[in-house]
Design a protein around this motif. Structure first.
Motif, PDB file in Angstrom:
ATOM      1  N   THR A  82      20.031   0.282  34.049  1.00  0.00           N
ATOM      2  CA  THR A  82      21.242   1.302  34.268  1.00  0.00           C
ATOM      3  C   THR A  82      22.387   0.298  34.924  1.00  0.00           C
ATOM      4  O   THR A  82      22.212  -0.754  35.454  1.00  0.00           O
ATOM      5  N   PRO A  83      23.682   0.602  34.663  1.00  0.00           N
ATOM      6  CA  PRO A  83      24.770  -0.315  35.018  1.00  0.00           C
ATOM      7  C   PRO A  83      24.627  -0.383  36.616  1.00  0.00           C
ATOM      8  O   PRO A  83      24.790  -1.744  37.196  1.00  0.00           O
ATOM      9  N   MET A  84      24.441   0.467  37.300  1.00  0.00           N
ATOM     10  CA  MET A  84      24.199   0.358  38.828  1.00  0.00           C
ATOM     11  C   MET A  84      23.240  -0.693  39.294  1.00  0.00           C
ATOM     12  O   MET A  84      23.555  -1.679  40.049  1.00  0.00           O
ATOM     13  N   TYR A  85      22.124  -0.690  38.854  1.00  0.00           N
ATOM     14  CA  TYR A  85      21.139  -1.605  39.008  1.00  0.00           C
ATOM     15  C   TYR A  85      21.249  -3.003  38.737  1.00  0.00           C
ATOM     16  O   TYR A  85      20.781  -3.818  39.004  1.00  0.00           O
ATOM     17  N   PHE A  86      21.828  -2.910  37.418  1.00  0.00           N
ATOM     18  CA  PHE A  86      22.252  -4.409  36.842  1.00  0.00           C
ATOM     19  C   PHE A  86      23.081  -5.338  37.742  1.00  0.00           C
ATOM     20  O   PHE A  86      22.890  -6.320  37.895  1.00  0.00           O
ATOM     21  N   PHE A  87      23.931  -4.377  38.469  1.00  0.00           N
ATOM     22  CA  PHE A  87      25.193  -5.217  39.331  1.00  0.00           C
ATOM     23  C   PHE A  87      24.152  -5.366  40.558  1.00  0.00           C
ATOM     24  O   PHE A  87      24.553  -6.320  41.242  1.00  0.00           O
ATOM     25  N   LEU A  88      23.362  -4.286  40.958  1.00  0.00           N
ATOM     26  CA  LEU A  88      22.538  -4.672  42.382  1.00  0.00           C
ATOM     27  C   LEU A  88      21.792  -5.873  42.111  1.00  0.00           C
ATOM     28  O   LEU A  88      21.646  -6.711  43.242  1.00  0.00           O
ATOM     29  N   SER A  89      21.068  -6.039  41.208  1.00  0.00           N
ATOM     30  CA  SER A  89      20.525  -7.251  40.855  1.00  0.00           C
ATOM     31  C   SER A  89      21.215  -8.584  41.100  1.00  0.00           C
ATOM     32  O   SER A  89      20.923  -9.665  41.505  1.00  0.00           O
ATOM     33  N   ASN A  90      22.423  -8.577  40.230  1.00  0.00           N
ATOM     34  CA  ASN A  90      23.431  -9.605  40.469  1.00  0.00           C
ATOM     35  C   ASN A  90      23.919  -9.930  41.994  1.00  0.00           C
ATOM     36  O   ASN A  90      24.110 -10.860  42.514  1.00  0.00           O
ATOM     37  N   LEU A  91      24.094  -8.865  42.802  1.00  0.00           N
ATOM     38  CA  LEU A  91      24.428  -8.893  44.312  1.00  0.00           C
ATOM     39  C   LEU A  91      23.213  -9.448  45.041  1.00  0.00           C
ATOM     40  O   LEU A  91      23.317 -10.146  45.710  1.00  0.00           O
ATOM     41  N   SER A  92      22.034  -8.897  44.638  1.00  0.00           N
ATOM     42  CA  SER A  92      20.694  -9.812  45.275  1.00  0.00           C
ATOM     43  C   SER A  92      20.818 -11.044  45.028  1.00  0.00           C
ATOM     44  O   SER A  92      20.234 -11.955  45.858  1.00  0.00           O
TER      45      SER A  92
END
Length: 320
Positions: free
Chosen positions: A57-67
């Motif tokens: 989902t978008p939220m976890y896609f951005f979270l993986s980029n943040l990680s």
């Protein structure tokens, strides 16, 4: 004293915790442990997002980029610091120092921009839930992530390249454990007006504007949540943005702490401790915040850990 970039490139000295040689073994073990926890925790989030279809989902896609940005952010400074402690050396080359400045700004700005994008994602999810999948479609998510990367690199280049025009004829000692741009500029004996102008301009574009975007998004989010009549629905809405809000508070709270500590006191040790908090503690805590406060992420990490032995076994069988 000869000029650093006109009659020969000189090395910088990272003083860091050199004033306490007896603490070096303890500090090495402490920072190595924190770095491994940061690397492992953020890598686990990336692998969980990739391997679990529930998290596509978008939220976890951005979270993986943040990680990934957090891993790179800490890897810019901590390995060199550990190497210097182990070798009992304080030296970093001129090129190595410029590289640290460049990547530190890149991944610091990337963190900032990704947190802004994630705030926008939560704003759309809570304030416009019926249009969420239309607005935050995969193409838009990829463009937002790519735009964050491009802006971060574009912002870091002028700040780093303008250092090349400076001459360094003072002591080359930096009272930090890494090459922090403000500390490097203090060592220059040539005019730094252009450098400071570039720093202020980039800070406004990649600092003030994103923070304003986050504040605007959360003002709309809280306003929308307060209009919800059901207590259960309010709790569910708060829980969807609670982890992100905690990370935002930690990120900007430590950044504000560094600014205030440098403004209020001239103690290099206080400034050093504050910068280490910002450099490693915040990226280390992010995975815990997202995993402990998020049921989906917690479940994905449990499934990833349960599959880890079989994946490792298959990898070794493939190598043999």
């Amino acid at each position: 004293m000869e000029r650093g970039n006109q009659t020969g490139i000189r090395n910088f000295l990272l003083l860091g915790f050199a004033e306490n040689p007896d603490l070096q073994p303890l500090l090495f073990g402490l920072f190595l442990s924190m770095y491994l926890v940061t690397f492992t925790g953020n890598l686990a989030i990336i692998l969980a997002v990739i391997s679990d279809s529930h998290l596509h989902t978008p939220m976890y896609f951005f979270l993986s980029n943040l990680s990934f940005a957090d891993i790179a952010f800490t890897s810019t400074t901590i390995p060199k610091m550990l190497w210097n402690i182990q070798k009992q050396s304080q030296i970093i080359t001129y090129a190595g120092c410029l590289s640290q400045v460049f990547f530190f700004i890149v991944f610091g700005c990337l963190d900032n921009l990704l947190l802004t994008v994630m705030a926008y994602d939560r704003f759309v999810a809570i304030c416009h839930p019926l249009h969420y999948m239309v607005i935050m479609n995969p193409r838009v998510c990829r463009l937002l992530a790519l735009g964050s990367w491009c802006l971060s690199v574009t912002g870091s280049l002028p700040e780093t390249l303008t250092i090349l025009r400076l001459s360094f004829c003072r002591s080359m000692k930096i009272p930090h454990s890494f090459c922090d741009l403000p500390e490097v500029l203090k060592l220059a004996c040539s005019d730094t007006l252009i450098n400071n102008t570039v720093v202020y301009f980039v800070t406004i574009i990649l600092g003030v504007f994103p923070v304003s975007g986050i504040l605007f998004s959360y003002s709309k989010i809280f306003s929308s949540i307060l209009r919800i009549s059901s207590v259960r629905s309010k709790y569910k809405a708060f829980s969807t943005c609670g982890s992100h809000f905690s990370v935002v508070s930690l990120f900007y709270g430590t950044g504000l702490g560094i600014y205030l500590s440098s403004a209020v006191t001239s103690s290099s040790m206080t400034s050093l401790v504050a910068s280490m908090m910002y450099t490693i503690v915040t990226p280390m805590l992010n995975p815990f915040i997202y995993s402990l406060r998020n049921r989906d992420m917690k479940g994905a990490l449990v499934r990833l850990i349960s599959r880890a032995p079989s994946l490792i076994h298959r990898a070794f069988r493939g190598l043999s």
